[in-house]
Design a protein around this motif. Structure first.
Motif, mmCIF file in Angstrom:
data_model
loop_
_atom_site.group_PDB
_atom_site.id
_atom_site.type_symbol
_atom_site.label_atom_id
_atom_site.label_comp_id
_atom_site.label_asym_id
_atom_site.label_seq_id
_atom_site.Cartn_x
_atom_site.Cartn_y
_atom_site.Cartn_z
ATOM 1 N N UNK A 89 49.703 10.400 -6.248
ATOM 2 C CA UNK A 89 49.334 11.823 -6.211
ATOM 3 C C UNK A 89 48.146 12.147 -7.099
ATOM 4 N N UNK A 90 48.039 11.466 -8.219
ATOM 5 C CA UNK A 90 47.017 11.847 -9.188
ATOM 6 C C UNK A 90 45.634 11.269 -8.846
ATOM 7 N N UNK A 91 45.542 10.439 -7.819
ATOM 8 C CA UNK A 91 44.271 9.750 -7.567
ATOM 9 C C UNK A 91 43.474 10.464 -6.471
ATOM 10 N N UNK A 92 42.251 10.884 -6.762
ATOM 11 C CA UNK A 92 41.405 11.576 -5.783
ATOM 12 C C UNK A 92 40.351 10.643 -5.202
ATOM 13 N N UNK A 93 40.043 9.566 -5.928
ATOM 14 C CA UNK A 93 39.083 8.589 -5.398
ATOM 15 C C UNK A 93 39.609 7.193 -5.694
ATOM 16 N N UNK A 94 39.077 6.203 -4.949
ATOM 17 C CA UNK A 94 39.574 4.840 -5.138
ATOM 18 C C UNK A 94 39.139 4.315 -6.499
ATOM 19 N N UNK A 95 39.929 3.367 -6.997
ATOM 20 C CA UNK A 95 39.536 2.720 -8.251
ATOM 21 C C UNK A 95 38.281 1.905 -7.955
ATOM 22 N N UNK A 96 37.228 2.105 -8.729
ATOM 23 C CA UNK A 96 35.946 1.451 -8.457
ATOM 24 C C UNK A 96 36.083 -0.064 -8.524
ATOM 25 N N UNK A 97 35.510 -0.753 -7.518
ATOM 26 C CA UNK A 97 35.518 -2.217 -7.603
ATOM 27 C C UNK A 97 34.654 -2.667 -8.776
ATOM 28 N N UNK A 98 35.137 -3.625 -9.509
ATOM 29 C CA UNK A 98 34.318 -4.193 -10.574
ATOM 30 C C UNK A 98 33.415 -5.261 -9.990
ATOM 31 N N UNK A 101 55.911 7.032 9.757
ATOM 32 C CA UNK A 101 57.280 7.562 9.725
ATOM 33 C C UNK A 101 57.546 8.358 8.462
ATOM 34 N N UNK A 102 56.707 8.188 7.445
ATOM 35 C CA UNK A 102 56.933 8.910 6.205
ATOM 36 C C UNK A 102 55.835 8.632 5.206
ATOM 37 N N UNK A 103 55.832 9.419 4.138
ATOM 38 C CA UNK A 103 54.825 9.290 3.084
ATOM 39 C C UNK A 103 55.538 8.961 1.777
ATOM 40 N N UNK A 104 55.126 7.854 1.144
ATOM 41 C CA UNK A 104 55.695 7.448 -0.140
ATOM 42 C C UNK A 104 54.675 7.745 -1.228
ATOM 43 N N UNK A 105 54.964 8.764 -2.007
ATOM 44 C CA UNK A 105 54.056 9.113 -3.102
ATOM 45 C C UNK A 105 54.437 8.380 -4.376
ATOM 46 N N UNK A 106 53.417 8.136 -5.190
ATOM 47 C CA UNK A 106 53.652 7.686 -6.556
ATOM 48 C C UNK A 106 53.232 8.860 -7.441
ATOM 49 N N UNK A 107 54.214 9.518 -8.036
ATOM 50 C CA UNK A 107 53.925 10.760 -8.786
ATOM 51 C C UNK A 107 53.810 10.506 -10.283
ATOM 52 N N UNK A 108 53.589 9.269 -10.653
ATOM 53 C CA UNK A 108 53.442 8.903 -12.065
ATOM 54 C C UNK A 108 52.426 9.834 -12.734
ATOM 55 N N UNK A 154 57.714 17.342 -7.558
ATOM 56 C CA UNK A 154 58.435 17.881 -6.390
ATOM 57 C C UNK A 154 57.487 18.683 -5.507
ATOM 58 N N UNK A 155 56.551 19.394 -6.141
ATOM 59 C CA UNK A 155 55.559 20.131 -5.353
ATOM 60 C C UNK A 155 54.677 19.157 -4.567
ATOM 61 N N UNK A 156 54.271 18.053 -5.216
ATOM 62 C CA UNK A 156 53.404 17.069 -4.541
ATOM 63 C C UNK A 156 54.115 16.495 -3.314
ATOM 64 N N UNK A 157 55.415 16.221 -3.462
ATOM 65 C CA UNK A 157 56.186 15.682 -2.337
ATOM 66 C C UNK A 157 56.259 16.711 -1.199
ATOM 67 N N UNK A 193 51.349 16.457 6.363
ATOM 68 C CA UNK A 193 51.396 15.379 7.349
ATOM 69 C C UNK A 193 52.433 15.629 8.441
ATOM 70 N N UNK A 194 53.363 16.542 8.194
ATOM 71 C CA UNK A 194 54.447 16.730 9.146
ATOM 72 C C UNK A 194 55.420 15.558 9.181
ATOM 73 N N UNK A 195 55.444 14.752 8.116
ATOM 74 C CA UNK A 195 56.364 13.607 8.049
ATOM 75 C C UNK A 195 57.195 13.729 6.766
ATOM 76 N N UNK A 196 58.396 13.134 6.755
ATOM 77 C CA UNK A 196 59.182 13.163 5.518
ATOM 78 C C UNK A 196 58.425 12.469 4.378
ATOM 79 N N UNK A 197 58.567 13.017 3.185
ATOM 80 C CA UNK A 197 57.880 12.445 2.027
ATOM 81 C C UNK A 197 58.843 12.341 0.865
ATOM 82 N N UNK A 198 58.551 11.397 -0.036
ATOM 83 C CA UNK A 198 59.333 11.250 -1.272
ATOM 84 C C UNK A 198 58.539 10.383 -2.231
#
Lengths: 371, 371
Positions: free
Chosen positions: A263-272, A313-320, A328-331, A338-343
């Motif tokens: 959830x907290x990531x807006x861009x990919x981790x830059x390749x080194x 079939x669903x969205x698996x968030x990492x809310x770390x 809970x809001x992010x889920x 997405x219209x799919x179950x999330x957790x």
């Protein structure tokens, strides 16, 4: 682990954090009873729980000798650096473990057993160098055969690398088993192999055969299981790893996808940059943004359909990093977008996605037995 | 070729046809002056022109001795079988060549230099075993850096494998040079490497680094060239090789694509099973259909845009098997269906697509220098 019960010392020197110590964290989450200690002299004296929130009172120590005093009998390389070579600063610890006769379990791209110095020391002490990333010698070419198995094949896919694809697959496997479903986990990366004691590290397989090896693994797992959960790799928009992702998507030919995203990531981790100085005047790597989840759902479903249709079939968030309310809001937001179950399968359990998979399995059976 | 001028005997035993002898055909098309003979005992006595329409009076002979009598001094393995092993029936010819002291040039996945028997014979005779598919040891991870070079980067993509992607790239390179454009060809497969004496066989590279190696090759070529033409591999809808294709698309980060398609092909060539008996009761490989060209244009442009936008600049048809009138109709249909210039670059010349690339280059420069 890998051949016999072990007491592991996990080497994570200078890197024992949730983001950098991916392999260490995976083993601590799923096989903590086999971990005697984690080696990171910069964090010695703390517990693994204090460092990465897992493993309870397992101690972090400053070296191999301290781990030996705690009963360790094997060394596991606990990081997976881009480029995949053993960091020079770690050679001393690896040598010391080998000289004690400890097996060394490694998921690096650079194979320890191919290092003449380490191989000679291992031969002298009787230690074994177990390189789990060494690819199989067979060379199968995929032919969309996995699309034809009876089992429901599920692949975890992601918005980036290191977003929780293995974890989501393992949590779903556990949850489905709890619900009485015969579920099997297919490991496709080094940490997954340490956890499952089986699998292939696809990123080290010659590119022509990645889909073919995946197809083999799925067909094999589908002989016994009703649901096959395949650990995903990379991301379709990742400039470096997108091809691994597509090989896996077309080789596994899943009917269901689980989209994983931190959830907290807006861009990919830059390749080194691997092996080049930044001072050459050459172009620098970009840091791609992560598009909205609904867009990722569309892209993954489109790309799957080039070979065999699949539905997210669903969205698996990492809310770390989010507090309980924000998590809970992010889920809820992810489910709405997405219209799919999330957790968050670690924080809130894999239930909502597992239920969707059970339903997909039931529908699949109705179709298979329909007159 | 590969280090010195050569007189090649091309080994294509039992397979010297346009479809099966891809490497043989490529070398005959682009470096015929280095070919002394082709070995195929099932077609001995004919000319290469009679067998594959190329090479004029170069003779097809029944073995190494006959090729030696024609002045051959090197053996080139002229096929690229799925799976990539040296066919058992060919070992005798390879041994005989080695014992004559000939270098053996191979693009197989199974490296000849790793075969103890062949390596020992080569060491004894002074022959060299040149395995062009052996991947580089460096492990760069792509970061969309190739999207930032000044040159116009062009990638050939296809509706299937073996549709003319290397040929289109080579014909376009030649045509652009004729027009005074500094054009460079980047080889990504074994035949392209034989033709260009440089490049990397991407299908043998560990999957994590395919995009990164591609990125390196493009940045290197762009130092000297205005247009970089990258040889494509596989196809986005091919169940076995789609990941190689996407790695190449995101690693090269081209601004222009050339879509290659054999007019007579409605479905992909079925993947053969590698190393398994058909009698296992396991699922059989499917034979995917090829969708309309306009759909392929959309898919390739979408997939490119996940990392960096690209436009299909033209369609390169392979009209082999069609008479002149039907071939011209196929070209006109492809142009109409896709809205892009089309040609058969071998039969009718690469002009229409080269003109579109010149225009794209001019527009690129206008943008770069715009105030």
């Amino acid at each position: 682990m890998l051949g016999k019960p072990r007491r592991l010392a996990i080497l994570a020197e200078g890197s024992f954090t949730v983001l950098d110590g991916k392999t260490a964290v995976g083993v601590l989450r799923y096989r903590p009873e086999e971990v005697a200690a984690v080696i990171d002299s910069t964090r010695a004296g703390r517990s693994t729980e204090a460092c990465v929130g897992l493993g309870g009172s397992i101690p972090v120590v400053d070296g191999v000798a301290a781990a030996a005093a705690l009963g360790a009998d094997s060394l596991l390389i606990g990081i997976a650096p881009q480029g995949g070579e053993l960091p020079a600063a770690w050679r001393g610890a690896v040598r010391e473990a080998i000289e004690r006769g400890w097996d060394v379990l490694s998921g690096l791209h650079g194979f320890l057993a191919d290092d003449p110095d380490l191989a000679a020391r291992a031969a002298a002490s009787g230690a074994r160098l177990l390189d789990v990333r060494r690819p199989p010698t067979r060379r199968p070419v995929a032919g969309a055969r996995a699309a034809q198995v009876d089992a429901l094949v599920v692949l975890t896919v992601g918005s980036d690398c290191n977003v929780g694809k293995m974890t989501a697959a393992l949590e779903l496997t556990r949850e489905l088993k709890t619900r009485g479903v015969r579920a099997a986990f297919v490991a496709t990366g080094q940490t997954g192999i340490f956890v499952a004691d089986h699998g292939v590290a696809l990123d080290a397989v010659p590119s022509d055969f990645v889909a073919g090896i995946t197809e083999e693994l799925v067909i094999e797992a589908a002989r016994e299981a009703e649901v096959v959960l395949v650990e995903g790799q990379g991301a379709l928009r990742h400039p470096g790893y997108s091809g691994v992702t597509l090989s896996l998507l077309h080789g596994a030919a899943p009917a269901a996808l689980v989209l994983c995203h931190p959830s907290a990531r807006a861009s990919m981790r830059a390749p080194r940059r691997a092996g080049r100085a930044a001072a050459t005047g050459e172009p620098e790597p970009v840091t791609p943004i992560i598009p909205p989840l609904a867009e990722l759902v569309r892209e993954y479903e489109q790309a799957a359909a080039w070979v065999s249709p699949a539905r997210v079939a669903g969205v698996a968030l990492n809310t770390l990093g989010l507090d309980e309310a924000a998590a809970r809001r992010a889920v809820a937001d992810a489910a709405r977008e997405t219209g799919r179950p999330a957790t968050d399968p670690v924080r809130f359990g894999a239930g909502p996605i597992a239920a969707a998979l059970e339903q997909a399995l039931a529908e699949r059976r109705r179709h298979a037995t329909a007159p």
